[in-house]
Write an enzyme that holds these catalytic residues in place. Sequence first.
Site, PDB file in Angstrom:
ATOM      1  N   TYR A 276       0.845  -1.191   0.000  1.00 37.18           N
ATOM      2  CA  TYR A 276       0.000   0.000   0.000  1.00 37.18           C
ATOM      3  C   TYR A 276       0.884   1.246   0.000  1.00 37.18           C
ATOM      4  CZ  TYR A 276      -3.770  -3.177   1.532  1.00 37.18           C
ATOM      5  OH  TYR A 276      -4.678  -4.202   1.640  1.00 37.18           O
TER       6      TYR A 276
ATOM      7  N   HIS B  91      -0.698 -12.132   1.313  1.00 34.77           N
ATOM      8  CA  HIS B  91      -1.709 -11.274   0.688  1.00 34.77           C
ATOM      9  C   HIS B  91      -2.446 -11.981  -0.441  1.00 34.77           C
ATOM     10  CE1 HIS B  91      -2.371  -6.679  -0.128  1.00 34.77           C
ATOM     11  NE2 HIS B  91      -3.503  -7.345  -0.109  1.00 34.77           N
TER      12      HIS B  91
ATOM     13  N   SER C 128     -13.552  -4.504   2.292  1.00 37.83           N
ATOM     14  CA  SER C 128     -14.567  -3.875   1.428  1.00 37.83           C
ATOM     15  C   SER C 128     -15.986  -4.311   1.802  1.00 37.83           C
ATOM     16  CB  SER C 128     -14.293  -4.184  -0.049  1.00 37.83           C
ATOM     17  OG  SER C 128     -13.057  -3.657  -0.450  1.00 37.83           O
ATOM     18  N   PRO C 129     -16.336  -4.275   3.100  1.00 39.17           N
ATOM     19  CA  PRO C 129     -17.683  -4.697   3.501  1.00 39.17           C
ATOM     20  C   PRO C 129     -18.773  -3.720   3.059  1.00 39.17           C
ATOM     21  CG  PRO C 129     -16.521  -3.754   5.371  1.00 39.17           C
ATOM     22  CD  PRO C 129     -15.517  -3.848   4.253  1.00 39.17           C
TER      23      PRO C 129
ATOM     24  N   ARG D 278     -16.587  -1.181  -1.544  1.00 30.70           N
ATOM     25  CA  ARG D 278     -15.764  -0.073  -2.053  1.00 30.70           C
ATOM     26  C   ARG D 278     -16.572   1.213  -2.238  1.00 30.70           C
ATOM     27  NH1 ARG D 278     -11.011  -2.468  -2.848  1.00 30.70           N
ATOM     28  NH2 ARG D 278     -10.944  -4.612  -3.626  1.00 30.70           N
ATOM     29  N   GLY D 279     -17.534   1.423  -1.347  1.00 33.93           N
ATOM     30  CA  GLY D 279     -18.324   2.641  -1.382  1.00 33.93           C
ATOM     31  C   GLY D 279     -19.606   2.536  -2.183  1.00 33.93           C
TER      32      GLY D 279
END
Length: 330
Positions: free
Chosen positions: A61, A129, A208-209, A212-213
Amino acid sequence: MSVKMTMKTLGNSDIKISPIGLGCMGLSEFYGKPASEKQGCALINHALDQGVNFFDTADMYGDGHNEKLLAKALQGRREEAVIATKFGIVRENGEYARTISGKPEYVRKACHESLRRLETDYIDLYYIHRVDTDTPIEETIGEMSRLVAEGKIKAIGISEASAETLRRAHAVHPISALQSEYSMLTRGPETEILDLTRELGISFVPYSPICRGLLSNWKPSEDKTDFRNMLPRFQGEAYNSNKAIADALARIAEEKGCSLAQLSLAWVCAQADNIIPIPGTTKIKNLDSNIGATQVNLSNDDLAAIETILNTSTVQGNRYTDEGMKGVNV
């Protein structure tokens, strides 16, 4: 705002973590302009002050920036925090293309570099990952288990693994957490993974629950620094179709007196008692809202109404590009 949170025990460990964590990725990359150091540190410390102690990062990241930011924010407060970081996705700085490595020598090198950036002697939860299909998972987990024995990491996690790979990994060393994308619009883990994590005593950590918006108020734009603008489910008619599902769910949230994002988090948490979601944000007001979701109780009627919408709808578009799907569910 102050919410009383009951700590959970991370799977197959004695580590106590908050029932909701903070995904830190967006503070450094991928979701548009990164947060400033001041903004990021303020957010992380506010999370700690509110009882959130579980922070998720990764070496890739911002090419290490995210780990360094977390170290800066936690100065003087390291013992209050549970740090989860990840290795295995190898990128050129600023590039989205990646290779996957779970080679034992890389495991050790990546761990030492993360320890340096995090300015700590140990990592609480260390994930691979993505699964390296060219390296037997037994070799990767075997090296991680040696890092546990050396005190460099406390617990082992794995991200986006299939059920078969998870069983093989767990046979080498107890796995504490499996991290995968999971939300009302991304339900793949329900096929096998959720049941298997419960069977093996593993915590399931959905990233990402809030999709992602998509399950809040985010809309596609021309911003090329926000990688959501290139994801298939946010393109054209796929986005319009998915937004219609979100709008139907938003009506249930309105009836409950909560936001759609809070409804989304409450739904994820209601699926199993071993679930610890890690929604990300760069704003304190959104963090407070996410924490507030732990107080949203969904009745059987609420869950049935949500299920009716989801069962009569089909999410359009894959969750990643082909490049992003490397190492997923293998």
